[in-house]
Design a protein around this motif. Sequence first.
Motif, PDB file in Angstrom:
ATOM      1  N   THR A  69       0.848  -1.189   0.000  1.00 43.00           N
ATOM      2  CA  THR A  69       0.000   0.000   0.000  1.00 43.00           C
ATOM      3  C   THR A  69       0.884   1.239   0.000  1.00 43.00           C
ATOM      4  OG1 THR A  69      -1.750   1.220   1.174  1.00 43.00           O
ATOM      5  CG2 THR A  69      -0.162   0.036   2.532  1.00 43.00           C
ATOM      6  N   GLU A  70       0.389   2.319  -0.608  1.00 47.27           N
ATOM      7  CA  GLU A  70       1.095   3.596  -0.498  1.00 47.27           C
ATOM      8  C   GLU A  70       0.534   4.430   0.653  1.00 47.27           C
ATOM      9  OE1 GLU A  70      -1.293   6.805  -3.202  1.00 47.27           O
ATOM     10  OE2 GLU A  70       0.558   6.001  -4.009  1.00 47.27           O
ATOM     11  N   ARG A  71      -0.542   3.954   1.259  1.00 45.48           N
ATOM     12  CA  ARG A  71      -1.155   4.683   2.375  1.00 45.48           C
ATOM     13  C   ARG A  71      -0.247   4.663   3.597  1.00 45.48           C
ATOM     14  NH1 ARG A  71      -6.874   2.175   3.578  1.00 45.48           N
ATOM     15  NH2 ARG A  71      -6.888   3.882   5.080  1.00 45.48           N
ATOM     16  N   CYS A  72      -0.264   5.752   4.340  1.00 39.65           N
ATOM     17  CA  CYS A  72       0.497   5.804   5.585  1.00 39.65           C
ATOM     18  C   CYS A  72      -0.267   6.660   6.589  1.00 39.65           C
ATOM     19  CB  CYS A  72       1.899   6.378   5.360  1.00 39.65           C
ATOM     20  SG  CYS A  72       2.953   6.237   6.827  1.00 39.65           S
ATOM     21  N   ASN A  73      -0.188   6.278   7.861  1.00 32.51           N
ATOM     22  CA  ASN A  73      -0.854   7.030   8.927  1.00 32.51           C
ATOM     23  C   ASN A  73       0.066   8.059   9.568  1.00 32.51           C
ATOM     24  OD1 ASN A  73       0.663   4.876   9.834  1.00 32.51           O
ATOM     25  ND2 ASN A  73      -0.808   4.175  11.354  1.00 32.51           N
ATOM     26  N   PHE A  74       1.305   8.201   9.051  1.00 34.05           N
ATOM     27  CA  PHE A  74       2.222   9.265   9.461  1.00 34.05           C
ATOM     28  C   PHE A  74       2.383  10.235   8.289  1.00 34.05           C
ATOM     29  CE2 PHE A  74       5.039   6.858  12.789  1.00 34.05           C
ATOM     30  CZ  PHE A  74       3.893   6.452  13.452  1.00 34.05           C
TER      31      PHE A  74
END
Length: 321
Positions: free
Chosen positions: A18-23
Amino acid sequence: MLIDSYDRVVDYIRISVTERCNFRCNYCMPEKPFSWVPKENLLTFEELFEFVKVCIDEGVKKIRITGGEPLLREGLDTFIKMIYDYAPEIDLAMTTNAFLLKGAAQKLKDAGLKRINVSIDTLKPEVARDIAGKDVLENVLAGVEEALKVGLKVKVNMVPMKTVNAEEIIDVLEYCKARGMSIRFIEYMENQHAKAEIKGLKSPELLALLREKYSFSDDGFDGASPSHYYTMDDGYRFGIIEPYEDDFCKQCNRIRLTAEGNLIPCLYFDEAMSIGEAVKRGDIKGATAVLKEVVRTKPEKNRWGGEDGESSNRAFYETGG
């Protein structure tokens, strides 16, 4: 066996799920909105696994799961178990920011994951908040402790930055040393997605700071690892990753796959070939041909450093750094 045109054996693939990040770390993607690629654009874990089998059959011995933040993708432990069941001898690792790791560590270990890399750039909550864009340190450290508890091997990465965390280099090293975790200091990699004002410490500056407290010997490079290693008098070993040095690329044995199926021969380069359509239609022969072509055209070295050095346009959150 996969061998590039410079006679390097390519036996390591990094898979971004995934390219999603929570930072929103200031050296990676500070201005990127909290959005993501539509799920239908991503390869499913089953599709990724079909390509993973090709890679293993062609000689890949090490697989690292990356992101974005891989723990944001649901069912990750199932994908890891697919790989482990197919080839339990594979060196199966993951890079994570550890924010969600406490609740996932046991499942990952049970699925067959062997090692994790975690970024710990500071031990100060307020500095961590400034770097990541939100309060993260408590969760990160809890995740690290849980990973150690369940038996995962943990390696820590730190990016030393002037006026940000340079004064904590020894503190973070001692934190790792006390827990039996190795640490690698990574020179900040210039990229167009980071905050412009960031200034990283180069290896000589870092070593000078460490010599104020420690004595250590220079071990050089260890196989295909990008780390330049040093051993302290008490036997503790640390590494420095120097992407601007020619030796950084000399033994490179890796390629990278994005969640959408783009196969990338070098961390720096934007050039890529897609295995996505071939895998989706079950054309394993076509995907294998792409794999071999990407390996064949793998560049000798990145473009960092030297008089012609550039700042990369590569979005590291798509390729896991």
